[in-house]
Design a protein around this motif. Structure first.
Motif, PDB file in Angstrom:
ATOM      1  N   LYS A  70       0.950  -1.199  -0.098  1.00 42.69           N
ATOM      2  CA  LYS A  70       0.436   0.181  -0.187  1.00 42.69           C
ATOM      3  C   LYS A  70       0.241   1.482   0.065  1.00 42.69           C
ATOM      4  N   TYR A  71       2.243   1.166   0.911  1.00 40.24           N
ATOM      5  CA  TYR A  71       3.250   2.208   1.045  1.00 40.24           C
ATOM      6  C   TYR A  71       3.423   2.546  -0.437  1.00 40.24           C
ATOM      7  N   LEU A  72       3.988   1.808  -1.310  1.00 41.63           N
ATOM      8  CA  LEU A  72       4.743   2.052  -3.108  1.00 41.63           C
ATOM      9  C   LEU A  72       3.106   2.295  -3.416  1.00 41.63           C
ATOM     10  N   ARG A  73       2.353   1.879  -3.543  1.00 40.25           N
ATOM     11  CA  ARG A  73       1.026   2.151  -4.712  1.00 40.25           C
ATOM     12  C   ARG A  73       0.978   3.885  -4.453  1.00 40.25           C
ATOM     13  N   ASN A  74       0.977   4.594  -3.053  1.00 41.01           N
ATOM     14  CA  ASN A  74       0.835   5.645  -2.944  1.00 41.01           C
ATOM     15  C   ASN A  74       1.974   6.680  -3.405  1.00 41.01           C
ATOM     16  N   LYS A  75       2.738   6.470  -3.307  1.00 42.35           N
ATOM     17  CA  LYS A  75       4.402   6.412  -4.029  1.00 42.35           C
ATOM     18  C   LYS A  75       4.127   6.284  -5.644  1.00 42.35           C
ATOM     19  N   THR A  76       4.683   7.626  -6.445  1.00 45.64           N
ATOM     20  CA  THR A  76       5.316   7.525  -8.229  1.00 45.64           C
ATOM     21  C   THR A  76       6.583   6.519  -8.068  1.00 45.64           C
ATOM     22  N   LEU A  77       6.209   5.396  -8.800  1.00 44.81           N
ATOM     23  CA  LEU A  77       7.119   4.059  -8.593  1.00 44.81           C
ATOM     24  C   LEU A  77       8.569   5.279  -9.490  1.00 44.81           C
ATOM     25  N   PRO A  78       9.576   5.312  -9.421  1.00 45.19           N
ATOM     26  CA  PRO A  78      10.738   4.894 -10.027  1.00 45.19           C
ATOM     27  C   PRO A  78      10.232   4.623 -11.497  1.00 45.19           C
ATOM     28  N   ARG A  79      11.757   4.444 -12.783  1.00 47.94           N
ATOM     29  CA  ARG A  79      11.060   4.373 -13.698  1.00 47.94           C
ATOM     30  C   ARG A  79      12.127   2.809 -13.836  1.00 47.94           C
ATOM     31  N   GLY A  80      11.722   1.369 -14.797  1.00 49.07           N
ATOM     32  CA  GLY A  80      12.649   0.929 -14.642  1.00 49.07           C
ATOM     33  C   GLY A  80      12.593   0.042 -13.199  1.00 49.07           C
ATOM     34  N   ALA A  81      11.772   0.391 -12.416  1.00 49.30           N
ATOM     35  CA  ALA A  81      11.654  -0.486 -11.135  1.00 49.30           C
ATOM     36  C   ALA A  81      10.846  -0.972 -11.096  1.00 49.30           C
ATOM     37  N   ARG A  82      10.983  -2.483 -10.277  1.00 44.17           N
ATOM     38  CA  ARG A  82      10.476  -3.204 -10.190  1.00 44.17           C
ATOM     39  C   ARG A  82      10.129  -4.189  -8.181  1.00 44.17           C
ATOM     40  N   TYR A  83       9.253  -4.208  -8.110  1.00 47.64           N
ATOM     41  CA  TYR A  83       8.969  -4.795  -6.853  1.00 47.64           C
ATOM     42  C   TYR A  83       8.511  -6.487  -6.987  1.00 47.64           C
ATOM     43  N   LEU A  84       9.064  -6.905  -6.268  1.00 47.65           N
ATOM     44  CA  LEU A  84       8.142  -8.218  -6.099  1.00 47.65           C
ATOM     45  C   LEU A  84       8.544  -9.307  -4.702  1.00 47.65           C
ATOM     46  N   PHE A  85       7.375  -9.107  -3.989  1.00 53.72           N
ATOM     47  CA  PHE A  85       7.336  -9.779  -2.472  1.00 53.72           C
ATOM     48  C   PHE A  85       7.088 -11.752  -2.751  1.00 53.72           C
ATOM     49  N   ILE A  86       7.228 -11.463  -1.506  1.00 54.18           N
ATOM     50  CA  ILE A  86       7.048 -13.300  -1.656  1.00 54.18           C
ATOM     51  C   ILE A  86       6.150 -12.859   0.055  1.00 54.18           C
ATOM     52  N   GLU A  87       5.444 -14.270  -0.137  1.00 47.55           N
ATOM     53  CA  GLU A  87       5.458 -14.199   1.258  1.00 47.55           C
ATOM     54  C   GLU A  87       5.073 -15.568   1.359  1.00 47.55           C
ATOM     55  N   PRO A  88       5.022 -16.594   3.056  1.00 46.78           N
ATOM     56  CA  PRO A  88       4.561 -17.060   3.046  1.00 46.78           C
ATOM     57  C   PRO A  88       3.197 -17.863   2.006  1.00 46.78           C
ATOM     58  N   GLU A  89       2.648 -19.395   2.023  1.00 49.45           N
ATOM     59  CA  GLU A  89       2.080 -19.736   1.195  1.00 49.45           C
ATOM     60  C   GLU A  89       0.388 -19.546   2.008  1.00 49.45           C
ATOM     61  N   SER A  90       0.792 -19.694   3.306  1.00 44.51           N
ATOM     62  CA  SER A  90      -0.324 -19.229   4.725  1.00 44.51           C
ATOM     63  C   SER A  90      -0.931 -17.753   4.928  1.00 44.51           C
ATOM     64  N   VAL A  91       0.180 -17.007   4.991  1.00 42.60           N
ATOM     65  CA  VAL A  91       0.219 -16.012   5.451  1.00 42.60           C
ATOM     66  C   VAL A  91      -0.607 -15.006   3.665  1.00 42.60           C
ATOM     67  N   LEU A  92       0.231 -15.157   2.735  1.00 39.73           N
ATOM     68  CA  LEU A  92      -0.647 -15.371   1.287  1.00 39.73           C
ATOM     69  C   LEU A  92      -2.167 -15.469   1.519  1.00 39.73           C
ATOM     70  N   ALA A  93      -2.679 -16.615   1.667  1.00 46.71           N
ATOM     71  CA  ALA A  93      -4.112 -16.800   1.590  1.00 46.71           C
ATOM     72  C   ALA A  93      -5.012 -15.880   2.343  1.00 46.71           C
ATOM     73  N   GLN A  94      -4.163 -15.410   3.672  1.00 45.88           N
ATOM     74  CA  GLN A  94      -5.649 -14.610   3.855  1.00 45.88           C
ATOM     75  C   GLN A  94      -5.021 -12.947   4.045  1.00 45.88           C
ATOM     76  N   LEU A  95      -4.112 -12.794   3.457  1.00 49.05           N
ATOM     77  CA  LEU A  95      -3.933 -11.719   2.684  1.00 49.05           C
ATOM     78  C   LEU A  95      -5.530 -11.517   1.698  1.00 49.05           C
ATOM     79  N   HIS A  96      -5.237 -12.520   0.897  1.00 45.01           N
ATOM     80  CA  HIS A  96      -5.955 -11.812  -0.146  1.00 45.01           C
ATOM     81  C   HIS A  96      -7.656 -11.986   0.086  1.00 45.01           C
TER      82      HIS A  96
END
Length: 834
Positions: A70-96
């Motif tokens: 959410k913090y990133l989405r509220n910012k202007t992302l720089p040119r050519g930057a990418r963000y890969l987040f990895i979560e444990p499967e159990s945490v990912l399921a709860q967040l979704h």
């Protein structure tokens, strides 16, 4: 009783909570981490500008309940930057499930580890590695790891990134190697090929820094005259302590920290010969007191200075030493201390090394290899690659009639290498005199270049590189001015001028133009940037053209400075040969290079020269500094090694091994703690591992004794121990222990209040259970499930007013919430009946 898995599972993420800053998160992921400042302020403070570099791939373990996304989405992302987040499967399921990972930007991706391979391919991680622009870090939730899921995930990601980095960087040239090659030109004067087949049909022992070196040194000392001794530079300290002087010492590492590891080699006497890669760290080369031969090429451009020579295989210095042994004609090679893996109790190197002094390595990777003894041992990516290379080298040597032996049972098993214990190795009566053999080759050679010839070649190189720098600056100005204000190309004559400059790069300066590109390859790769898919506008073409010529200019500028420094160094070496040199020039260069050891070398070379008192004072100053450097023990390398022995690592590693029922590895970790320098601080961790082992062996009483010791020790590992006590109590229907453990846990962490309330209910303490549930609900008013349970408890004890109040509160938040509507209908029926 409470469901066992529900209580102790690492999936206890806690309820959704909202703090006073409006941060919505799963409580047990971050607990009270955002209470004081709020998530955004903490992200700004901890991660700041580092997350907003252009053309960078950020690999982040954890999302802090989606707040970092959410913090990133509220910012202007720089040119050519990418963000890969990895979560444990159990945490990912709860967040979704809770809608906490709303991502509508293709530059941000949130995945579980099973999707790793596809994700890094889609984000073109190789391109980012090529420009040295992959950054990885742990979010707050992964740093704290309250749910004991992130340690395993973080290690897996670190391992995967290390392997990818190794693979990708091996494919391109590295600036550090060219930098060192140019800095070493004044020292790289004797090619190792002069020694081709000089030791035909003889035996050599290659000594490296693995833990088995300790067992080998007494044997080496006993039979010292029966073989030639090769030693890697990092074991010089141990060899000096054992009173063993090698015939040859090897070094290949270009990085500054290599000097910290190897500086004791400068104490060897005159009989030892130094064989080094062309790119070895200069501090070793320019202060070495004896004979030295280099591997590879003298200069990184096409030149008559580059005579035929041995290449020296990598990636480790041991691989290079083995390659040279083969070239020098040795028929039999005995490896000692060449383990290429770690001991099971966490030691990576022999006694006396910085690694051993720092204590056992507690953050071992999951990568393992089979040993000569048939058991598995942990290793690293560099060692794993070295094993592959050494196997290829061994097979080539065997095919040519040679033999390679490894004398350590704990060393990695390698195809082509035969395991024979030291006591069973048969030795010849006496080996050749290595120094005499080397000197005989030098008497017949005229391949040592004069400094005048080297200086002339550097002048030529500087001319070409400075011309490239001038042309690049001119091209940059043309490219920037040939577009109009709207970014449209309007001056095609300028385009032709650029084409002419390109032809000069390719024809008049083609070898040096290639060198500039190799030297600054990461800057040039930024121009290509295949990870940007958008079509080029004229404005984009201008910008990329500017980047291209800037890369040329900066690369040429850096190279030109390096070449000029090398010229100064050669001139200084010429002066050092003089009995009456320009001392100010010498002192200036030695200070600049921090090569204080050259003062002693000059004195030894000119013992008869009388020097003035002021000059003598500077010499004494330099000799003191050199001695201080050699005696300095608290080096950067030692400090770095101590980080791998930090006790904080143990909790995560022990929990991970316990989770996967790795009994032997837990015993190994326990053995590591027995050798840790902080014995008192290590005690709670020892008890934890004892408890884990007892549980795995089916001895719950012994496990409880171990966990009780933790509870009596203080504040360390309390929550871990109490969870295990509760689990054992649940498994054995020990209500008393479960009650005590959950009572303590609920005071440490409010997430456990509902579980404590449940045990109170089962014991018939309904009013206490209601109070406990109430305490939890007051802290987490958004946890509807627990509110339902509290309402049910009110109804069970016929406290209808309390139940109705609870249900009304739920329905005020969620008017259509079916469980609350159904329960209220039941409450009204029960109330009417009663």
């Amino acid at each position: 009783m409470i469901d066992n898995d529900e209580l102790v599972s690492s999936h206890i993420l806690g309820p959704i909570t909202v703090n006073r800053f409006g941060d919505r998160f799963l409580f047990n992921l971050n607990r009270h981490g955002f209470d004081k400042l709020g998530a955004e302020a903490l992200f700004e403070t901890r991660f700041g500008e580092a997350m907003f570099n252009e053309n960078t791939l950020h690999v982040i373990v954890g999302t802090d309940s989606g707040l970092l996304v959410k913090y990133l989405r509220n910012k202007t992302l720089p040119r050519g930057a990418r963000y890969l987040f990895i979560e444990p499967e159990s945490v990912l399921a709860q967040l979704h499930e809770h809608g906490m990972l709303a991502v509508d930007d293709e530059r941000i991706l949130c995945i579980g580890l099973k999707d790793w391979s596809a994700a890094v391919r889609s984000f073109k991680i190789s391109d980012y590695f090529y420009i040295n622009a992959v950054r990885s870090f742990n979010a707050f939730c992964a740093q704290d790891d309250f749910v004991n899921e992130y340690a395993e995930l973080s290690w897996s990601v670190v391992d995967a990134l290390a392997q990818l980095n190794w693979d990708n960087n091996a494919a391109i040239g590295q600036e550090a190697f060219i930098d060192r090659q140019i800095k070493n030109i004044a020292e790289n004067r004797l090619p190792a090929k002069l020694l081709k087949n000089a030791f035909k049909d003889q035996t050599v022992v290659i000594l490296a820094g693995g833990p088995s070196l300790d067992d080998a040194l007494p044997w080496v000392k006993l039979h010292r005259r029966k073989f030639i001794v090769f030693a890697v530079s990092r074991i010089a300290r141990q060899l000096l302590a054992a009173d063993i002087e090698p015939d040859f010492v090897f070094s290949v590492d270009p990085h500054d920290i290599s000097f910290d590891i190897s500086k004791e080699m400068l104490r060897f006497g005159g009989r030892t010969v130094f064989i080094c890669s062309y790119h070895t760290v200069p501090d070793l080369l320019n202060q070495w007191p004896g004979l030295m031969f280099y591997l590879g090429q003298r200069v990184p451009w096409e030149s008559h200075l580059n005579v035929a020579n041995f290449s020296g295989a990598g990636p480790t210095v041991t691989n290079s030493a083995l390659s040279v042994a083969h070239e020098l004609g040795f028929k039999r090679v005995i490896l000692a201390g060449v383990d290429l893996c770690f001991t099971r109790d966490g030691f990576t190197h022999a006694k006396g090394s910085n690694e051993q002094l720092a204590g056992p390595k507690l953050n071992l990777t999951s990568l393992q290899v089979e040993t000569n003894g048939g058991f598995l041992a942990p290793t690293g990516n560099d060692f794993a690659q070295a094993i592959k290379n050494l196997s290829l080298q061994a097979k080539r040597m065997v095919l040519s009639g040679g033999k390679i032996i490894n004398a350590s049972i704990s060393a990695a098993k390698i195809d082509g290498v035969e395991y024979i214990p030291l006591a069973e190795i048969k030795l010849e009566a006496e080996a050749a005199d290595a120094r005499e053999v080397v000197e005989s080759r030098l008497r017949d050679s005229s391949l040592e270049l004069s400094l005048d010839v080297i200086l002339a070649d550097l002048h030529k190189a500087r001319f070409h590189v400075q011309e490239i720098q001038r042309l690049a600056e001119q091209a940059r100005q043309i490219n920037d001015s040939m577009y109009n204000a709207e970014g449209v190309l309007e001056n095609y004559k300028d385009k032709r001028k650029l084409d002419q400059i390109e032809k000069k790069f390719k024809r008049q300066h083609r070898h040096f133009s290639k060198l500039v590109k190799r030297f600054g390859i990461r800057q040039f790769l930024q121009v290509v940037r295949p990870f940007e898919d958008e079509d080029w506008t004229f404005e984009e073409a201008r910008r990329l053209g500017n980047l291209f010529y800037d890369a040329y200019f900066e690369g040429a500028k850096k190279l030109s400075l390096l070449i000029e420094d090398a010229m100064d160094r050669v001139i200084t070496r010429q002066q050092e040969n003089e009995a009456e040199p320009d001392f100010e020039l010498l002192f200036q260069q030695w200070r600049k290079d921090k090569s204080f050891g050259r003062a002693g070398l000059w004195r030894n070379k000119h013992p008869e020269v009388k020097i003035s008192a002021p000059v003598a004072a500077v010499f004494e100053e330099f000799e003191r500094k050199f001695a201080d450097i050699l005696n300095q023990k608290d080096t950067r390398h030692l400090e770095k090694m101590k980080q791998a022995s930090n006790l904080a690592i143990v909790r995560q590693r022990a929990g991970l091994l316990f989770k996967h029922k790795k009994t032997q590895e837990l015993h190994n970790l326990l053995a590591s703690l027995d050798k840790h320098e902080q014995q008192q601080a290590a005690q709670p961790y020892r008890y934890l591992i004892d408890g884990y082992l007892a549980e795995l062996m089916g001895e719950p009483e012994r496990a409880l004794i171990a966990y009780q010791q933790i509870l009596e020790c203080g504040d360390i590992l309390l929550e871990d121990a109490l969870i295990r006590v509760a689990r054992i109590g649940i498994e054995h229907d020990d209500v008393r222990n479960v009650h005590l453990a959950l009572d303590c846990l609920s005071k440490l962490n409010p997430v456990f209040l509902p579980y404590f309330a449940e045990i109170q209910r089962l014991q018939g303490n309904i009013l206490d259970a209601i109070d406990t549930y109430g305490s939890y609900v007051s802290q987490f008013p958004a946890d509807t499930l627990v509110q339902i349970k509290l309402a049910m408890l009110y109804i069970e004890c016929k406290s209808y007013e309390g139940g109705e109040m609870m249900l009304n509160f739920i329905l005020s938040q969620k008017p259509d919430y079916a469980p609350a509507l159904n329960l209220k209908q039941q409450l009204l029926l029960d109330k009417g009946v009663n």
